[in-house]
Design an enzyme around this catalytic site. Structure first.
Site, PDB file in Angstrom:
ATOM      1  N   ARG A 225      35.295  41.353  38.503  1.00 42.70           N
ATOM      2  CA  ARG A 225      36.756  41.386  38.344  1.00 42.70           C
ATOM      3  C   ARG A 225      37.095  42.692  37.631  1.00 42.70           C
ATOM      4  O   ARG A 225      36.374  43.119  36.721  1.00 42.70           O
ATOM      5  CB  ARG A 225      37.248  40.205  37.507  1.00 42.70           C
ATOM      6  CG  ARG A 225      37.324  38.888  38.260  1.00 42.70           C
ATOM      7  CD  ARG A 225      38.427  38.867  39.320  1.00 42.70           C
ATOM      8  NE  ARG A 225      38.546  37.581  39.992  1.00 42.70           N
ATOM      9  CZ  ARG A 225      37.933  37.236  41.127  1.00 42.70           C
ATOM     10  NH1 ARG A 225      37.136  38.102  41.726  1.00 42.70           N
ATOM     11  NH2 ARG A 225      38.135  36.058  41.671  1.00 42.70           N
TER      12      ARG A 225
ATOM     13  N   GLU B 207      45.768  44.774  40.713  1.00 45.72           N
ATOM     14  CA  GLU B 207      45.579  44.752  42.170  1.00 45.72           C
ATOM     15  C   GLU B 207      46.857  44.328  42.862  1.00 45.72           C
ATOM     16  O   GLU B 207      47.510  43.389  42.388  1.00 45.72           O
ATOM     17  CB  GLU B 207      44.426  43.804  42.531  1.00 45.72           C
ATOM     18  CG  GLU B 207      43.106  44.312  41.998  1.00 45.72           C
ATOM     19  CD  GLU B 207      41.899  43.449  42.411  1.00 45.72           C
ATOM     20  OE1 GLU B 207      42.086  42.486  43.180  1.00 45.72           O
ATOM     21  OE2 GLU B 207      40.793  43.751  41.981  1.00 45.72           O
TER      22      GLU B 207
ATOM     23  N   HIS C 292      39.295  45.047  47.301  1.00 46.07           N
ATOM     24  CA  HIS C 292      38.852  43.677  47.005  1.00 46.07           C
ATOM     25  C   HIS C 292      38.425  42.948  48.290  1.00 46.07           C
ATOM     26  O   HIS C 292      38.999  41.925  48.647  1.00 46.07           O
ATOM     27  CB  HIS C 292      39.951  42.895  46.274  1.00 46.07           C
ATOM     28  CG  HIS C 292      39.433  41.727  45.505  1.00 46.07           C
ATOM     29  ND1 HIS C 292      39.937  41.338  44.293  1.00 46.07           N
ATOM     30  CD2 HIS C 292      38.437  40.824  45.778  1.00 46.07           C
ATOM     31  CE1 HIS C 292      39.294  40.258  43.860  1.00 46.07           C
ATOM     32  NE2 HIS C 292      38.370  39.930  44.758  1.00 46.07           N
TER      33      HIS C 292
END
Ligand SMILES: NC(=O)C1=CN([C@@H]2O[C@H](COP(=O)(O)OP(=O)(O)OC[C@H]3O[C@@H](n4cnc5c(N)ncnc54)[C@H](OP(=O)(O)O)[C@@H]3O)[C@@H](O)[C@H]2O)C=CC1
Ligand SMILES: O=CC(=O)O
Length: 324
Positions: free
Chosen positions: A237, A266, A285
């Site tokens: 993360r 993000e 991601h």
């Protein structure tokens, strides 16, 4: 009457049909306060919630008094307030295992593409800069037989160690909270403290969840411990790494390069300084983002919700203790 559920992620047709067979489904675009307000009645009567992303916190739970189970289409669940779920006796289901191998592939892709500068040289060739044989300015660094340090030797860490050990003859170091005998016996992995791992690794690969303990686990002080030739890979993360400190370290030569699938914010803002650095390989991601794996995750999330609302939970549950 079928139990009511809120769906906040679109599903493949066959999985949506399966969900409709079991539940009365209201599909919404997200779980933001605006959406909840707009569909207040449906949220208030829903017993299940299925989707991914967005904060599931006390505020949302207060608007869902009938909720009995959440099913996230992800293995990570840092966006859920698990204490608040426990207090309200709401089960949290997630999708471990089905995505493990795919995420490990993504991490290996980041190792290779940073070390061998694949995206940078792809752009260079396409820009017509390949005029003669390449020289040291285009050289990369070897991956095989180097030392790969894994932060978080869980499911994904283990699958990465397997690739690195058998595929690339790499030495494996790892840091976790407990000892991982399988990693040690199968891949010769050595457990070490964080400082030793950072000092000795050529590649530091993060497959940690985001928790209070892992937030900014890698900051300026930790980056300084790494070899100047080392590469940092983060597919855990974003907030596990202090991105500002990482940007500085990549600019001043403290660190050779970074491969990032995750960011502190993000989507990462297009004007973020880290994106301007040639020694950064950035991905949006996509750790688990293949057709096969995303289908498998959605399938498991649907099955998880059916099991949870039928009182038949035997796997994929974050807080099974609340069933007692
Ligand atoms: N980029 C992407 O698309 C994806 C990212 N992820 C991220 O990867 C994470 C890991 O997934 P997965 O491998 O399945 O999870 P696991 O739970 O199997 O593994 C997590 C590992 O992290 C370790 N760990 C947790 N807290 C600490 C700590 N404070 N210090 C040291 N080690 C710690 C655990 O240690 P121990 O074994 O000792 O308990 C464990 O080895 C997910 O939570 C998610 O955030 C996952 C999928 C896709
Ligand atoms: O980041 C993805 C996940 O499944 O967690």
């Amino acid at each position: 009457m079928k139990p009511a559920v809120i769906l906040y992620k679109s599903l493949p047709d066959d999985l949506r049909a399966k969900l409709d067979d079991h539940f009365s489904v209201t599909e919404v675009k997200d779980v933001s306060p605006e959406t909840v307000k707009q569909h207040a009645e449906q949220f208030a009567s829903a017993q299940g919630l299925l989707g991914s992303g967005g904060k599931v916190d006390d505020e949302l739970l207060a608007a869902m008094p009938a909720l009995r189970a959440c099913s996230t289409v992800s293995v990570g669940y840092d966006n859920f307030d698990v204490d608040a779920l426990n207090q309200r006796h709401v089960l949290l289901m997630h999708t471990p295992t089905v995505l493990t191998e795919t995420v490990a592939d993504t991490m290996m892709a980041l190792v290779l593409s940073t070390a061998r500068r694949v995206p940078e040289l792809d752009k260079w060739v396409k820009a017509g800069q390949w005029q003669k044989s390449v020289g040291p300015a285009e050289f990369g660094i070897d991956v095989h037989h180097k030392t790969l340090g894994i932060l978080g030797m869980g499911r994904i860490g283990l699958a990465l160690a397997q690739r690195a050990h058998f595929g690339f003859g790499m030495n494996i170091l790892y840091n976790a909270r407990r000892q991982h005998e399988e990693a040690e016996s199968r891949f010769g992995a050595r457990a070490c403290d964080l400082e030793t791992l950072l000092k000795e690794s050529d590649f530091v690969c993060i497959s940690l969840p985001l928790t209070e303990q892992t937030h900014h686990m890698i900051g300026a002080a930790q980056l300084k411990l790494m070899k100047p030739s080392a590469i940092l890979i983060n597919a855990g993360r974003g907030p596990v790494v202090d991105e500002q400190a990482l940007t500085a370290a990549l600019k001043d030569g403290t660190l050779h390069a970074a491969g990032l699938d995750v960011f502190e914010v993000e989507p990462v803002p297009a004007d973020a300084e880290i994106l301007t650095l040639p020694n950064v390989v950035a991905l949006p991601h996509i750790g688990s983002a293949t057709h096969e794996t995303r289908y498998g995750m959605a399938r498991d999330a649907v099955d998880n919700l059916i099991a949870a609302l039928n009182g038949k939970v035997d796997k994929n549950c974050v807080n099974p203790q609340i069933q007692a």
